[in-house]
Design a protein around this motif. Structure first.
Motif, PDB file in Angstrom:
ATOM      1  N   ARG A   1      63.617 -86.099  -1.009  1.00  0.00           N
ATOM      2  CA  ARG A   1      62.739 -85.005  -0.615  1.00  0.00           C
ATOM      3  C   ARG A   1      61.704 -85.508   0.384  1.00  0.00           C
ATOM      4  O   ARG A   1      60.884 -86.363   0.072  1.00  0.00           O
ATOM      5  CB  ARG A   1      62.026 -84.436  -1.840  1.00  0.00           C
ATOM      6  CG  ARG A   1      62.919 -83.571  -2.687  1.00  0.00           C
ATOM      7  CD  ARG A   1      62.199 -82.996  -3.872  1.00  0.00           C
ATOM      8  NE  ARG A   1      60.891 -82.451  -3.542  1.00  0.00           N
ATOM      9  CZ  ARG A   1      59.972 -82.186  -4.453  1.00  0.00           C
ATOM     10  NH1 ARG A   1      60.201 -82.426  -5.723  1.00  0.00           N
ATOM     11  NH2 ARG A   1      58.808 -81.682  -4.095  1.00  0.00           N
TER      12      ARG A   1
ATOM     13  N   ALA B   1      65.932 -83.931   2.334  1.00  0.00           N
ATOM     14  CA  ALA B   1      65.868 -82.523   1.930  1.00  0.00           C
ATOM     15  C   ALA B   1      64.421 -82.090   2.138  1.00  0.00           C
ATOM     16  O   ALA B   1      63.497 -82.834   1.825  1.00  0.00           O
ATOM     17  CB  ALA B   1      66.268 -82.366   0.463  1.00  0.00           C
ATOM     18  N   PRO B   2      64.199 -80.902   2.668  1.00  0.00           N
ATOM     19  CA  PRO B   2      62.816 -80.504   2.957  1.00  0.00           C
ATOM     20  C   PRO B   2      61.943 -80.332   1.717  1.00  0.00           C
ATOM     21  O   PRO B   2      60.737 -80.558   1.780  1.00  0.00           O
ATOM     22  CB  PRO B   2      62.956 -79.187   3.716  1.00  0.00           C
ATOM     23  CG  PRO B   2      64.334 -78.706   3.443  1.00  0.00           C
ATOM     24  CD  PRO B   2      65.167 -79.906   3.108  1.00  0.00           C
ATOM     25  N   ASP B   3      62.552 -79.940   0.582  1.00  0.00           N
ATOM     26  CA  ASP B   3      61.755 -79.677  -0.622  1.00  0.00           C
ATOM     27  C   ASP B   3      62.657 -79.660  -1.852  1.00  0.00           C
ATOM     28  O   ASP B   3      63.867 -79.850  -1.749  1.00  0.00           O
ATOM     29  CB  ASP B   3      60.999 -78.349  -0.485  1.00  0.00           C
ATOM     30  CG  ASP B   3      61.915 -77.181  -0.106  1.00  0.00           C
ATOM     31  OD1 ASP B   3      63.102 -77.174  -0.511  1.00  0.00           O
ATOM     32  OD2 ASP B   3      61.441 -76.275   0.599  1.00  0.00           O
TER      33      ASP B   3
ATOM     34  N   ALA C   1      65.643 -77.094  -1.868  1.00  0.00           N
ATOM     35  CA  ALA C   1      66.809 -77.526  -1.081  1.00  0.00           C
ATOM     36  C   ALA C   1      67.609 -78.581  -1.835  1.00  0.00           C
ATOM     37  O   ALA C   1      68.849 -78.576  -1.806  1.00  0.00           O
ATOM     38  CB  ALA C   1      66.367 -78.057   0.276  1.00  0.00           C
TER      39      ALA C   1
ATOM     40  N   THR D   1      69.518 -76.765  -4.622  1.00  0.00           N
ATOM     41  CA  THR D   1      70.649 -76.019  -4.052  1.00  0.00           C
ATOM     42  C   THR D   1      71.795 -76.960  -3.703  1.00  0.00           C
ATOM     43  O   THR D   1      72.963 -76.658  -3.964  1.00  0.00           O
ATOM     44  CB  THR D   1      70.194 -75.224  -2.812  1.00  0.00           C
ATOM     45  OG1 THR D   1      69.179 -74.301  -3.215  1.00  0.00           O
ATOM     46  CG2 THR D   1      71.352 -74.475  -2.171  1.00  0.00           C
ATOM     47  N   LEU D   2      71.463 -78.104  -3.126  1.00  0.00           N
ATOM     48  CA  LEU D   2      72.491 -79.091  -2.804  1.00  0.00           C
ATOM     49  C   LEU D   2      73.192 -79.565  -4.076  1.00  0.00           C
ATOM     50  O   LEU D   2      74.419 -79.657  -4.115  1.00  0.00           O
ATOM     51  CB  LEU D   2      71.896 -80.275  -2.047  1.00  0.00           C
ATOM     52  CG  LEU D   2      72.852 -81.438  -1.774  1.00  0.00           C
ATOM     53  CD1 LEU D   2      74.057 -80.993  -0.943  1.00  0.00           C
ATOM     54  CD2 LEU D   2      72.113 -82.583  -1.109  1.00  0.00           C
TER      55      LEU D   2
ATOM     56  N   LYS E   1      73.940 -80.439   7.101  1.00  0.00           N
ATOM     57  CA  LYS E   1      72.723 -79.719   7.492  1.00  0.00           C
ATOM     58  C   LYS E   1      71.451 -80.537   7.267  1.00  0.00           C
ATOM     59  O   LYS E   1      70.384 -80.176   7.728  1.00  0.00           O
ATOM     60  CB  LYS E   1      72.631 -78.378   6.771  1.00  0.00           C
ATOM     61  CG  LYS E   1      72.281 -78.447   5.314  1.00  0.00           C
ATOM     62  CD  LYS E   1      72.112 -77.055   4.751  1.00  0.00           C
ATOM     63  CE  LYS E   1      71.597 -77.098   3.335  1.00  0.00           C
ATOM     64  NZ  LYS E   1      71.372 -75.761   2.807  1.00  0.00           N
ATOM     65  N   PHE E   2      71.589 -81.665   6.564  1.00  0.00           N
ATOM     66  CA  PHE E   2      70.432 -82.519   6.311  1.00  0.00           C
ATOM     67  C   PHE E   2      70.335 -83.594   7.395  1.00  0.00           C
ATOM     68  O   PHE E   2      71.326 -84.178   7.780  1.00  0.00           O
ATOM     69  CB  PHE E   2      70.537 -83.176   4.927  1.00  0.00           C
ATOM     70  CG  PHE E   2      70.505 -82.155   3.805  1.00  0.00           C
ATOM     71  CD1 PHE E   2      69.308 -81.646   3.358  1.00  0.00           C
ATOM     72  CD2 PHE E   2      71.679 -81.714   3.245  1.00  0.00           C
ATOM     73  CE1 PHE E   2      69.283 -80.690   2.342  1.00  0.00           C
ATOM     74  CE2 PHE E   2      71.670 -80.773   2.224  1.00  0.00           C
ATOM     75  CZ  PHE E   2      70.475 -80.257   1.767  1.00  0.00           C
TER      76      PHE E   2
END
Length: 141
Positions: free
Chosen positions: A33, A86-88, A91, A94-95, A136-137
């Protein structure tokens, strides 16, 4: 008489099943994160790095009998690890759900006593088997 020659070195059975160089194609993805190191949280760099270490070790330990994990560990200095951001926490969660839905082995590290999910690590995989879920990361900076 001369002593008998030494036995051949033990080899991981994965090496016999995979194409030459397959162990080099294995990668362990670690997703940290990024918000932990920025205000308002502003965790020290060492604390954030420790989260990635915990998750990576947990994933290798949990899946240590898998042939890909054994081959990865036998690669020694040639092990390849990719650290993504991961931004937070949402995320990261969800991953984790996506990976579970696709039967991709991973471990989520939850820091205690805060009970905060901080990092996720996959067991070592051939890149082409998991990259689609991670593209996407961005690389952690």
């Amino acid at each position: 008489p001369l002593p008998p020659p030494p036995p051949p070195p033990l080899r991981c059975p994965y090496g016999k099943m995979a194409a030459p160089g397959a162990a080099a194609a294995l990668v362990q993805y670690v997703v940290l994160r990024g918000d932990l190191a920025r205000p308002p949280r502003s965790w020290p760099l060492g604390a954030v790095v420790a989260q990635g270490c915990h998750a990576a070790v947990a994933a290798v330990h949990a899946h240590g009998r898998h042939p890909d994990t054994r081959a990865y560990l036998e690669a020694g200095g040639a092990m390849r690890t990719v650290v993504l951001e991961a931004p937070d926490e949402a995320a990261l969660t969800t991953l984790a759900e996506t990976l579970t839905q696709h039967s991709i082995d991973h471990e989520v590290w939850t820091e205690q006593p805060e009970n905060v999910a901080t990092c996720l690590a996959l067991r070592p995989y051939p890149k082409d088997q998991v990259h689609q879920h991670l593209k996407k990361f961005k690389l952690l900076k």
